[in-house]
Design a protein around this motif. Structure first.
Motif, PDB file in Angstrom:
ATOM      1  N   ASN A 160      35.829   1.911  16.620  1.00 59.75           N
ATOM      2  CA  ASN A 160      35.101   1.128  15.622  1.00 59.75           C
ATOM      3  C   ASN A 160      34.519  -0.119  16.267  1.00 59.75           C
ATOM      4  O   ASN A 160      35.219  -0.889  16.920  1.00 59.75           O
ATOM      5  N   VAL A 161      33.214  -0.323  16.095  1.00 55.77           N
ATOM      6  CA  VAL A 161      32.531  -1.483  16.663  1.00 55.77           C
ATOM      7  C   VAL A 161      32.511  -2.631  15.657  1.00 55.77           C
ATOM      8  O   VAL A 161      32.903  -3.756  15.957  1.00 55.77           O
ATOM      9  N   VAL A 162      32.039  -2.358  14.437  1.00 56.90           N
ATOM     10  CA  VAL A 162      31.967  -3.412  13.427  1.00 56.90           C
ATOM     11  C   VAL A 162      31.840  -2.773  12.050  1.00 56.90           C
ATOM     12  O   VAL A 162      31.310  -1.668  11.911  1.00 56.90           O
ATOM     13  N   GLN A 163      32.349  -3.470  11.046  1.00 56.64           N
ATOM     14  CA  GLN A 163      32.196  -3.064   9.653  1.00 56.64           C
ATOM     15  C   GLN A 163      31.413  -4.152   8.929  1.00 56.64           C
ATOM     16  O   GLN A 163      31.799  -5.322   8.944  1.00 56.64           O
ATOM     17  N   LEU A 164      30.320  -3.738   8.298  1.00 50.36           N
ATOM     18  CA  LEU A 164      29.454  -4.659   7.573  1.00 50.36           C
ATOM     19  C   LEU A 164      29.507  -4.326   6.082  1.00 50.36           C
ATOM     20  O   LEU A 164      29.626  -3.143   5.723  1.00 50.36           O
ATOM     21  N   TYR A 165      29.386  -5.336   5.231  1.00 53.41           N
ATOM     22  CA  TYR A 165      29.520  -5.132   3.790  1.00 53.41           C
ATOM     23  C   TYR A 165      28.396  -5.824   3.033  1.00 53.41           C
ATOM     24  O   TYR A 165      27.835  -6.815   3.497  1.00 53.41           O
ATOM     25  N   THR A 166      28.116  -5.287   1.853  1.00 52.51           N
ATOM     26  CA  THR A 166      27.326  -6.030   0.887  1.00 52.51           C
ATOM     27  C   THR A 166      27.972  -5.877  -0.480  1.00 52.51           C
ATOM     28  O   THR A 166      28.772  -4.964  -0.709  1.00 52.51           O
ATOM     29  N   ASP A 167      27.623  -6.778  -1.386  1.00 50.17           N
ATOM     30  CA  ASP A 167      28.241  -6.859  -2.709  1.00 50.17           C
ATOM     31  C   ASP A 167      27.123  -6.963  -3.743  1.00 50.17           C
ATOM     32  O   ASP A 167      26.123  -7.640  -3.503  1.00 50.17           O
ATOM     33  N   TYR A 168      27.295  -6.294  -4.876  1.00 47.49           N
ATOM     34  CA  TYR A 168      26.237  -6.288  -5.892  1.00 47.49           C
ATOM     35  C   TYR A 168      25.918  -7.694  -6.394  1.00 47.49           C
ATOM     36  O   TYR A 168      24.831  -7.951  -6.907  1.00 47.49           O
ATOM     37  N   ARG A 169      26.861  -8.633  -6.212  1.00 53.64           N
ATOM     38  CA  ARG A 169      26.636 -10.008  -6.646  1.00 53.64           C
ATOM     39  C   ARG A 169      25.906 -10.846  -5.598  1.00 53.64           C
ATOM     40  O   ARG A 169      25.510 -11.978  -5.873  1.00 53.64           O
ATOM     41  N   LYS A 170      25.736 -10.288  -4.408  1.00 52.78           N
ATOM     42  CA  LYS A 170      25.111 -11.031  -3.322  1.00 52.78           C
ATOM     43  C   LYS A 170      23.843 -10.373  -2.781  1.00 52.78           C
ATOM     44  O   LYS A 170      22.962 -11.066  -2.261  1.00 52.78           O
ATOM     45  N   VAL A 171      23.743  -9.052  -2.867  1.00 52.22           N
ATOM     46  CA  VAL A 171      22.625  -8.357  -2.235  1.00 52.22           C
ATOM     47  C   VAL A 171      21.305  -8.698  -2.931  1.00 52.22           C
ATOM     48  O   VAL A 171      21.255  -8.883  -4.150  1.00 52.22           O
TER      49      VAL A 171
END
Length: 286
Positions: A160-171
């Motif tokens: 695993n290199v990196v895990q990226l996230y987004t959130d419906y309250r921020k995107v």
């Protein structure tokens, strides 16, 4: 008469006992089923946009843009992978939504140098949060002790290199419209230009703050200079030392301003290069 009073007392006690019991039972039922009609509160989990994100070791990636097209129900992500030491061909990508914990399709739709565009599709309307995971496929060295069958099945491992996230309250909600090579080039360049313009604006604000500090120092120096005329020789000597310290601080702040001016100029030149790149790509693709 005595027996009648006893009967009324028993009825009153029985009535209150029934009320209390009903309240307790209803409260227990409401608590047990509250998760059926109350929305779960989850913490916001979203990777920063326009900031370096540390991966394994000393590597970094940067999310330049992450948008959600509500009409298409898709997401588009632009990542700068310039600081990754891994070969691009060895990278794998996986996406998952929080709403049901299942994987959703992710495709790298365009690659330009170290900039990659990804599209995540088939999302639930209530996806809540989305994960984009980057892995690296590595070949395992065979030490000679493995059987032929092991050599066939255990030649690769995934890191695993990196895990990226987004959130419906921020995107950010925006239209995904890039569908040809120049469209992607323009999209990436415009994203870089917007990020650079924001950097310039931040540096200008820093410069304005420093200028305000210099103005405050000058005002204080003027006041101290006016008071100096009414001081003794010893006090004037101390005042001169203080004025010198104010002047030194002003020079340091001016040096910081000069450095910011150079950085702003460099960022502006970077914008010019992005604009030129758009023009060149437009000509070459005609």
């Amino acid at each position: 008469m005595l027996n009648k009073d006893r009967v009324n007392l028993r009825k009153k006690t029985s009535k209150w006992f029934g009320v209390i019991t009903a309240v307790v039972v209803l409260g227990f039922i409401g608590f047990s089923t509250s998760n059926m009609y109350m929305e779960e509160t989850i913490d916001v989990q979203a990777s920063p946009i326009g900031e370096e994100i540390t991966t394994s070791g000393t590597d970094n990636v940067e999310v330049l843009d992450w948008i959600y097209d509500k009409e298409k129900n898709n997401m588009q992500v632009v990542i700068d992978m310039n600081d990754l030491r891994f070969e691009q061909d060895s990278l794998q990508f996986m996406s998952k939504q929080r709403s049901n914990g299942e994987e959703v399709p992710v495709e790298k739709t365009y690659q330009m140098n170290d900039y990659a565009v990804f599209e995540i599709s088939q999302l639930d309307k209530n996806y809540e949060q989305v994960l984009l995971q980057i892995d690296q496929q590595q070949e395992q060295e065979n030490d000679g002790s493995a059987t032929d069958s092991d050599a066939e099945t255990n030649t690769e491992e995934v890191e695993n290199v990196v895990q990226l996230y987004t959130d419906y309250r921020k995107v950010e909600e925006a239209e995904i419209s890039s569908d040809d090579e120049y469209g992607y080039v323009k999209y990436i360049m415009n994203t870089l230009i917007e990020d650079t313009e924001q950097t310039i604006e931040t540096k200008k604000e820093e410069r304005q703050t420093l200028k305000k500090e210099i103005a405050d120092l000058e005002e204080e120096a003027n006041q101290v200079e006016q008071e100096k005329a009414y001081q003794t020789d010893e006090e004037q000597t101390e005042t001169d030392g203080y004025l010198n310290s104010l002047e030194t601080e002003k020079k340091q702040l001016q040096g910081d301003i000069d450095a910011l001016n150079e950085q702003i100029q460099m960022e502006q030149e970077r914008i010019d290069s992005y604009e030129e790149r758009k023009k060149q790509e437009s000509i070459s693709l005609q």
